[in-house]
Design a protein around this motif. Structure first.
Motif, PDB file in Angstrom:
ATOM      1  N   GLN A   1      20.195  56.880  35.435  1.00 24.15           N
ATOM      2  CA  GLN A   1      19.006  56.048  35.415  1.00 24.15           C
ATOM      3  C   GLN A   1      19.298  54.694  34.789  1.00 24.15           C
ATOM      4  OE1 GLN A   1      16.622  59.162  33.495  1.00 24.15           O
ATOM      5  NE2 GLN A   1      15.086  58.801  35.073  1.00 24.15           N
ATOM      6  N   GLU A   2      20.159  54.676  33.787  1.00 19.92           N
ATOM      7  CA  GLU A   2      20.536  53.401  33.189  1.00 19.92           C
ATOM      8  C   GLU A   2      21.264  52.532  34.201  1.00 19.92           C
ATOM      9  OE1 GLU A   2      22.841  54.552  29.865  1.00 19.92           O
ATOM     10  OE2 GLU A   2      21.108  55.060  28.611  1.00 19.92           O
ATOM     11  N   LYS A   3      22.101  53.146  35.036  1.00 21.92           N
ATOM     12  CA  LYS A   3      22.806  52.387  36.065  1.00 21.92           C
ATOM     13  C   LYS A   3      21.833  51.779  37.056  1.00 21.92           C
ATOM     14  CE  LYS A   3      26.734  55.561  35.958  1.00 21.92           C
ATOM     15  NZ  LYS A   3      27.459  56.564  36.735  1.00 21.92           N
ATOM     16  N   LEU A   4      20.818  52.533  37.424  1.00 19.42           N
ATOM     17  CA  LEU A   4      19.885  52.064  38.433  1.00 19.42           C
ATOM     18  C   LEU A   4      19.074  50.879  37.959  1.00 19.42           C
ATOM     19  CD1 LEU A   4      18.558  55.505  39.741  1.00 19.42           C
ATOM     20  CD2 LEU A   4      20.329  54.065  40.727  1.00 19.42           C
ATOM     21  N   SER A   5      18.900  50.733  36.637  1.00 24.23           N
ATOM     22  CA  SER A   5      18.066  49.663  36.111  1.00 24.23           C
ATOM     23  C   SER A   5      18.871  48.444  35.658  1.00 24.23           C
ATOM     24  CB  SER A   5      17.236  50.196  34.934  1.00 24.23           C
ATOM     25  OG  SER A   5      18.080  50.626  33.892  1.00 24.23           O
ATOM     26  N   ARG A   6      20.146  48.407  35.952  1.00 25.69           N
ATOM     27  CA  ARG A   6      20.958  47.260  35.552  1.00 25.69           C
ATOM     28  C   ARG A   6      20.481  45.966  36.177  1.00 25.69           C
ATOM     29  NH1 ARG A   6      26.729  49.600  36.687  1.00 25.69           N
ATOM     30  NH2 ARG A   6      26.902  51.010  34.951  1.00 25.69           N
ATOM     31  N   ASP A   7      20.690  44.890  35.461  1.00 28.03           N
ATOM     32  CA  ASP A   7      20.418  43.572  36.044  1.00 28.03           C
ATOM     33  C   ASP A   7      21.476  43.261  37.075  1.00 28.03           C
ATOM     34  OD1 ASP A   7      19.477  42.239  32.826  1.00 28.03           O
ATOM     35  OD2 ASP A   7      18.262  43.174  34.389  1.00 28.03           O
ATOM     36  N   ARG A   8      21.162  42.379  38.008  1.00 25.64           N
ATOM     37  CA  ARG A   8      22.091  42.091  39.096  1.00 25.64           C
ATOM     38  C   ARG A   8      23.368  41.423  38.601  1.00 25.64           C
ATOM     39  NH1 ARG A   8      18.924  37.364  42.420  1.00 25.64           N
ATOM     40  NH2 ARG A   8      18.826  35.805  40.801  1.00 25.64           N
ATOM     41  N   GLU A   9      23.310  40.761  37.418  1.00 27.51           N
ATOM     42  CA  GLU A   9      24.528  40.134  36.903  1.00 27.51           C
ATOM     43  C   GLU A   9      25.573  41.165  36.539  1.00 27.51           C
ATOM     44  OE1 GLU A   9      21.526  39.403  35.909  1.00 27.51           O
ATOM     45  OE2 GLU A   9      21.243  37.277  36.425  1.00 27.51           O
ATOM     46  N   ASP A  10      25.121  42.393  36.266  1.00 25.66           N
ATOM     47  CA  ASP A  10      26.055  43.446  35.875  1.00 25.66           C
ATOM     48  C   ASP A  10      26.612  44.208  37.055  1.00 25.66           C
ATOM     49  OD1 ASP A  10      25.669  42.856  33.229  1.00 25.66           O
ATOM     50  OD2 ASP A  10      23.971  44.227  33.030  1.00 25.66           O
ATOM     51  N   ARG A  11      26.087  43.932  38.254  1.00 34.87           N
ATOM     52  CA  ARG A  11      26.540  44.668  39.425  1.00 34.87           C
ATOM     53  C   ARG A  11      27.897  44.157  39.887  1.00 34.87           C
ATOM     54  NH1 ARG A  11      22.820  47.823  42.098  1.00 34.87           N
ATOM     55  NH2 ARG A  11      20.737  47.729  41.280  1.00 34.87           N
TER      56      ARG A  11
ATOM     57  N   VAL B   1      14.586  65.854  39.681  1.00 35.60           N
ATOM     58  CA  VAL B   1      14.545  65.406  38.285  1.00 35.60           C
ATOM     59  C   VAL B   1      14.565  63.894  38.165  1.00 35.60           C
ATOM     60  CG1 VAL B   1      15.626  67.505  37.427  1.00 35.60           C
ATOM     61  CG2 VAL B   1      17.066  65.562  38.071  1.00 35.60           C
ATOM     62  N   LEU B   2      14.784  63.201  39.272  1.00 28.55           N
ATOM     63  CA  LEU B   2      14.810  61.740  39.237  1.00 28.55           C
ATOM     64  C   LEU B   2      13.630  61.129  39.997  1.00 28.55           C
ATOM     65  CD1 LEU B   2      16.706  59.582  38.024  1.00 28.55           C
ATOM     66  CD2 LEU B   2      17.815  59.424  40.248  1.00 28.55           C
ATOM     67  N   MET B   3      12.601  61.924  40.268  1.00 28.47           N
ATOM     68  CA  MET B   3      11.478  61.442  41.063  1.00 28.47           C
ATOM     69  C   MET B   3      10.748  60.276  40.412  1.00 28.47           C
ATOM     70  SD  MET B   3      11.229  62.967  43.983  1.00 28.47           S
ATOM     71  CE  MET B   3       9.529  62.846  44.501  1.00 28.47           C
ATOM     72  N   GLU B   4      10.863  60.140  39.105  1.00 26.78           N
ATOM     73  CA  GLU B   4      10.183  59.030  38.432  1.00 26.78           C
ATOM     74  C   GLU B   4      10.726  57.674  38.852  1.00 26.78           C
ATOM     75  OE1 GLU B   4      12.218  58.561  34.144  1.00 26.78           O
ATOM     76  OE2 GLU B   4      11.524  60.592  34.565  1.00 26.78           O
ATOM     77  N   VAL B   5      11.909  57.654  39.493  1.00 26.17           N
ATOM     78  CA  VAL B   5      12.446  56.389  39.967  1.00 26.17           C
ATOM     79  C   VAL B   5      11.538  55.783  41.038  1.00 26.17           C
ATOM     80  CG1 VAL B   5      13.876  57.277  41.862  1.00 26.17           C
ATOM     81  CG2 VAL B   5      14.605  55.232  40.633  1.00 26.17           C
ATOM     82  N   LEU B   6      10.733  56.597  41.704  1.00 25.06           N
ATOM     83  CA  LEU B   6       9.819  56.090  42.717  1.00 25.06           C
ATOM     84  C   LEU B   6       8.721  55.222  42.120  1.00 25.06           C
ATOM     85  CD1 LEU B   6      11.134  58.672  44.203  1.00 25.06           C
ATOM     86  CD2 LEU B   6       9.097  58.585  45.634  1.00 25.06           C
TER      87      LEU B   6
END
Length: 481
Positions: free
Chosen positions: A24-34, A297-302
């Motif tokens: 989940q932390e990976k999914l919320s990264r800013d684009r500069e970190d991608r 378990v990751l449905m909250e990402v929606l």
């Protein structure tokens, strides 16, 4: 679907949920970190072209549903091939996290299952994003263990590879399943032979020898598609569920980087459709959250307000959204026998693309014939959508200023937009250049030395040459008149 209703099970569910904290932390990264891939490759669907003699796969894991007493089932890795030896404690910890995440993707519907006597095997895929931004592909085949009496849960075979070629791994899984029917021990010699074989170049074939009792030595032929640029995708799946107009509406929504959810009854449908949709963006790449099969378990990402491209099993969607939550998103139901494919939409999907180019895309999609091969359909669809980008933003290189050809450049946004004569094209491009996918693409162009290599650049050159020839023909006709 043969699962019990999702009861709240604080034990296993809580443990499984905790495994996803790092993801989940990976999914919320800013684009500069991608970490972006090459501009000519869809970031979420391709792991890059493998180097010569690259392994077919990194490892195979077998995931079994284990039940403690009478509680819910929990997915656990019961075998890994090849086994890693000599890992340091940090490496071992990272491997354990990766394997635990894989178990959730192998059984994304949750931990509550009903034992079965019959189960149709299914194949699907997902993408694993590592902490350094690199991506690996997971290919999964779920089937019912053949050697068991009475009711039993399915098990999953998952191959993790840097190679993105769904068709190739589907054939490999056919061989795995055939051997599993005899004995699990028959799988590993085949996988060892596969691992030792050199990965073929585009259009080439590799032969794998494998011994099966009662059948003798078999030779399995694996051929890599000639057009390796499209080996990870099958555009035909889009026509199975969406009309030509609906395909363009989905395409328009992805270009505007919106929240997009696909719902289906089969995991294979979800993974193939999402990868096909992402591939329509080539030479650009979806830069936001991409999960082809969202684990329960990751449905909250929606509920995230940021753009995403997600696939969700139909049985897990009940009660996820309130009516007010879906006003700014596109929700597409791929289930059979539904009256409306779009459960929700923004409402402007049909007006995002320039009208003339939208009609050209529709005309190209209508050219698909019923007897067309998957390769022919892939080529037709790819050519049509690349042509769209050529005609809208294909002049980008003329607006990258460099002091020397080998030096980094600076993209001139204002002159780029002003140079577009067609007003409808200009309006679309003005919006499109604000997206992250264009930003990452143009940053890559700025960093690299000036070059005309690559599929997109070749298509731009062909288009420019055609335009010049058309202009010459018009001038000649005027002169002769």
């Amino acid at each position: 679907m043969s699962r019990q209703s999702e009861a709240r099970q604080p034990g296993p569910t809580k443990r499984l949920s905790s495994l996803f904290v790092s993801l989940q932390e990976k999914l919320s990264r800013d684009r500069e970190d991608r970490v972006s891939t090459h501009a000519g490759q869809p970031e979420t669907t391709e792991a890059g072209s493998p180097a010569p003699n690259h392994f077919f796969f990194e490892f195979l894991v077998v995931v079994s549903l284990q039940q403690k007493t009478k509680g819910p089932y929990e997915p656990l890795v019961i075998y890994k091939f090849p086994k890693e030896i000599g890992l340091s404690p940090p490496q071992r910890e990272e491997e354990e996290k990766s394997l635990q995440a894989i178990t959730l993707f192998c059984f994304p519907e949750g931990v509550n299952w009903i034992p079965l006597t019959q189960y149709q095997s299914e194949t699907f895929s997902f993408v694993l994003t590592e902490t350094d931004g690199s991506r690996r592909n997971g290919f999964c085949r779920r089937l019912l263990p053949p050697h068991g009496r009475g009711k039993r849960p399915p098990e999953a075979y998952c191959i993790v590879s840097k190679v993105a070629c769904f068709g190739l791994f589907s054939k490999i899984f056919d061989e795995v399943e055939k051997r599993r029917e005899k004995s699990m021990a028959m799988i590993y010699p085949f996988m060892q032979s596969l691992r030792e074989a050199p990965f073929p170049e585009p259009g080439e074939t590799v032969q794998i020898k494998s011994f099966i009792p009662e059948s003798g030595t078999e030779i399995i032929t694996l051929t890599r598609p000639l057009e390796s640029r499209l080996e990870h995708v099958d555009f035909q799946i889009l026509f199975c569920y969406l009309s030509n107009q609906e395909i363009l509406q989905v395409f328009a929504s992805t270009l505007m980087e919106r929240r997009i959810v696909f719902i289906a009854e089969e995991l294979g449908t979800l993974s193939q459709v999402l990868h096909a949709v992402a591939a329509l963006l080539s030479p650009f790449a979806w830069q936001h959250t991409f999960i082809s099969t969202v684990p329960t378990v990751l449905m909250e990402v929606l509920m995230a307000p940021t753009p995403y491209l997600l696939g969700v099993h139909k049985n897990t969607m009940d009660g996820v959204f309130d009516k007010d939550d879906v006003d700014d998103m596109l929700m597409v139901d791929l289930s059979s026998k539904v009256k409306e494919r779009f459960l929700s939409c923004v409402g402007d999907e049909d007006s995002i693309l320039p009208e003339t180019l939208k009609n050209e895309l529709l005309e190209a999609l209508c050219a698909k014939k019923d007897h067309s091969t998957p390769e022919e359909i892939n080529t037709l669809v790819s050519e049509a959508f690349v042509s769209f980008f050529v005609k809208t933003v294909g002049h980008y290189s003329a607006h990258v200023k460099r002091s020397k050809s080998q030096q980094p450049g600076i993209f001139q946004r204002k002159t780029f937009c002003k140079s577009i004569e067609n007003k409808s094209h200009q309006q679309f491009v003005t919006n499109f250049i604000e997206t992250q996918m264009f930003d990452v693409f143009i940053q890559d162009v700025e960093r690299r030395p000036a070059s005309n290599d690559g599929f997109f650049c070749r298509k731009i050159a062909e288009y420019e040459e055609t335009k010049k020839e058309t202009d010459r023909m018009r001038w000649r006709r005027r002169f002769l008149v």
